[in-house]
Motif scaffolding. Structure first.
Motif: not given
Length: 328
Positions: A20-21, A289-292, A217-221
Motif C-alpha cells: 500500500c503505497g 492493472q492500474h499501477k496506482a 507520493e507513495g499513497i495507496g489507492f
C-alpha cells in the motif's frame, strides 16, 4: 454454535497481496466491503458465511463505515458479532477499516468533517465492532465548510490516541488531497490510502490526477464500486431484474442504464466471453492493472458471488480498454 477454524491454507498463494503505497502494509488485491449485505436487515448466517469464505481465501481486509447498514451502524454491529463468534483469535491477521463523514445521527454533530463528529463516531464504531482499535480510519468525504486542518488533525490524533493505526481519505478533490498529504506527513502520520471510484465506466480519479498523485507520493489507492454497483456484471444485460439493486432505486438509478450504455456493456460482455471470462472478472482485472491501485473493494451477497469475483486474480492482462470511458 460450531467453533470456526480458519482454513490452514489461506496464505497458500491463492490471494495476491500488494504494498500500500510506500508503507509496511500489504493489502489483498481483493478486499471485502460491508456497504451492502451486512446490515441489520440481512441474514446473519449468510453474512457469517461470506466473511468466513473471504478470510479462508486470504481476504484479510474488511472495509466498513459508521453508517453502513441499514440501519446505520448495523454493519459494524454485524462485524462485532462475528468478532465474538469467529474472528477474535484472528484479530491480528485482519485489517479492519471504518469511516465517518456522511449522515449518522441527528443534529449538527452527526455529519461532515468536524473534530467533534469524527472523534465521537470512531468511539461509537469501536464499541459496535467490539475491537480496541481500527487498522484504518477514513474521512469518508470532503467537507467544504470545515477547515481541512481540523479534519486532518482529528485523523492524526486518532492515531496518536491508539484508536487507529493508519488514516485515509475518501473522494476528496485533488487540491484537498495535496493538502492532506503535506499536513499529515508533517505530523508523522502519513496518509496511507485514498479511496475513490474507479471502474470501466468511471475513470474520474485518473482524469483528475488523483491516481498519478497517489503513485508519485507513495499513497495507496483502493477502488470502491469497481463493478459500478453491478452494471459491470451480466445482471442488467437483458433488463432490470425485479430483485436487483437498480429496481430498488436507492443508489443505482434505472435512468443510468441508457440504451447507449447498455450497448457498450453488451459489447464488453462479448469481449469478456472471448477471453473466457465473465464481464465482472474482466472489469475487476481492468481496475487492478492500474499501477496506482492497491486493491479493489467488492461486495458479495453470497459465497458463490465472492468466489466468482476472486477469479479476476487469474484474468488475462488487458492491453487496452475495450470501452470508451463514459461517466455515469
Amino acid at each position: 454454535m460450531e467453533q470456526y477454524t480458519a482454513d490452514g491454507n489461506r496464505y497458500d498463494g491463492r490471494m495476491e497481496y500488494a504494498r500500500c503505497g510506500r508503507s509496511g502494509v500489504l493489502l489483498p488485491k481483493v478486499s471485502l466491503g460491508f456497504w451492502h449485505n451486512f446490515g441489520g436487515t440481512d441474514d446473519y448466517g449468510r453474512c457469517r458465511k461470506i466473511a468466513r469464505y473471504a478470510f479462508d481465501n486470504g481476504i484479510t481486509h474488511f472495509d466498513l463505515a459508521n453508517n453502513y447498514g441499514p440501519p446505520y451502524g448495523s454493519a459494524e454491529e454485524t462485524l462485532g458479532r462475528m468478532m465474538d463468534d469467529d474472528f477474535r483469535p484472528y484479530r491480528d491477521e485482519l485489517f479492519i477499516s471504518t469511516k465517518a463523514g456522511y449522515d449518522m445521527w441527528p443534529g449538527p454533530y452527526g455529519n461532515w468533517g468536524s473534530r467533534k463528529y469524527l472523534m465521537a463516531s470512531l468511539d461509537q464504531s469501536l464499541l459496535r465492532m467490539k475491537i480496541d482499535y481500527v487498522d484504518l480510519f477514513y474521512s469518508h468525504r470532503y467537507d467544504p465548510e470545515t477547515p481541512l486542518e481540523e479534519t486532518l488533525q482529528a485523523l492524526a490524533d486518532t492515531v496518536k490516541a491508539g484508536k487507529a493505526l493508519y488514516v485515509g481519505i475518501s473522494r476528496w478533490p485533488l487540491h484537498a488531497l495535496k493538502t492532506a498529504v503535506k499536513y499529515l506527513r508533517e505530523r508523522d502520520v502519513p496518509l496511507l490510502i485514498y479511496q475513490g471510484r474507479l471502474n470501466m465506466i468511471d475513470n474520474a480519479p485518473v482524469d483528475e490526477g488523483i491516481t498519478e498523485l497517489c503513485e508519485r507520493e507513495g499513497i495507496g489507492f483502493i477502488s470502491f464500486s469497481p463493478l459500478a454497483q453491478g452494471l459491470l456484471t451480466d445482471r442488467y444485460l437483458n433488463g432490470i431484474p425485479a430483485d436487483s439493486r437498480m429496481s430498488k432505486g436507492k443508489f443505482l438509478k434505472a435512468d443510468m442504464l441508457t440504451p447507449e450504455l447498455l450497448e457498450q456493456l453488451r459489447a464488453l460482455n462479448d469481449t469478456a466471453a472471448k477471453r473466457g471470462e465473465t464481464l465482472a472478472e474482466m472489469a475487476l482485472a481492468w481496475v487492478l492493472q492500474h499501477k496506482a491501485v492497491t486493491s479493489v473493494l467488492v461486495g458479495a451477497s453470497s459465497t458463490g458471488q465472492l468466489a466468482a469475483n476472486l477469479k479476476c486474480l487469474k484474468a488475462e492482462k488487458i492491453h487496452h480498454s475495450p470501452l470508451t470511458i463514459h461517466h455515469v
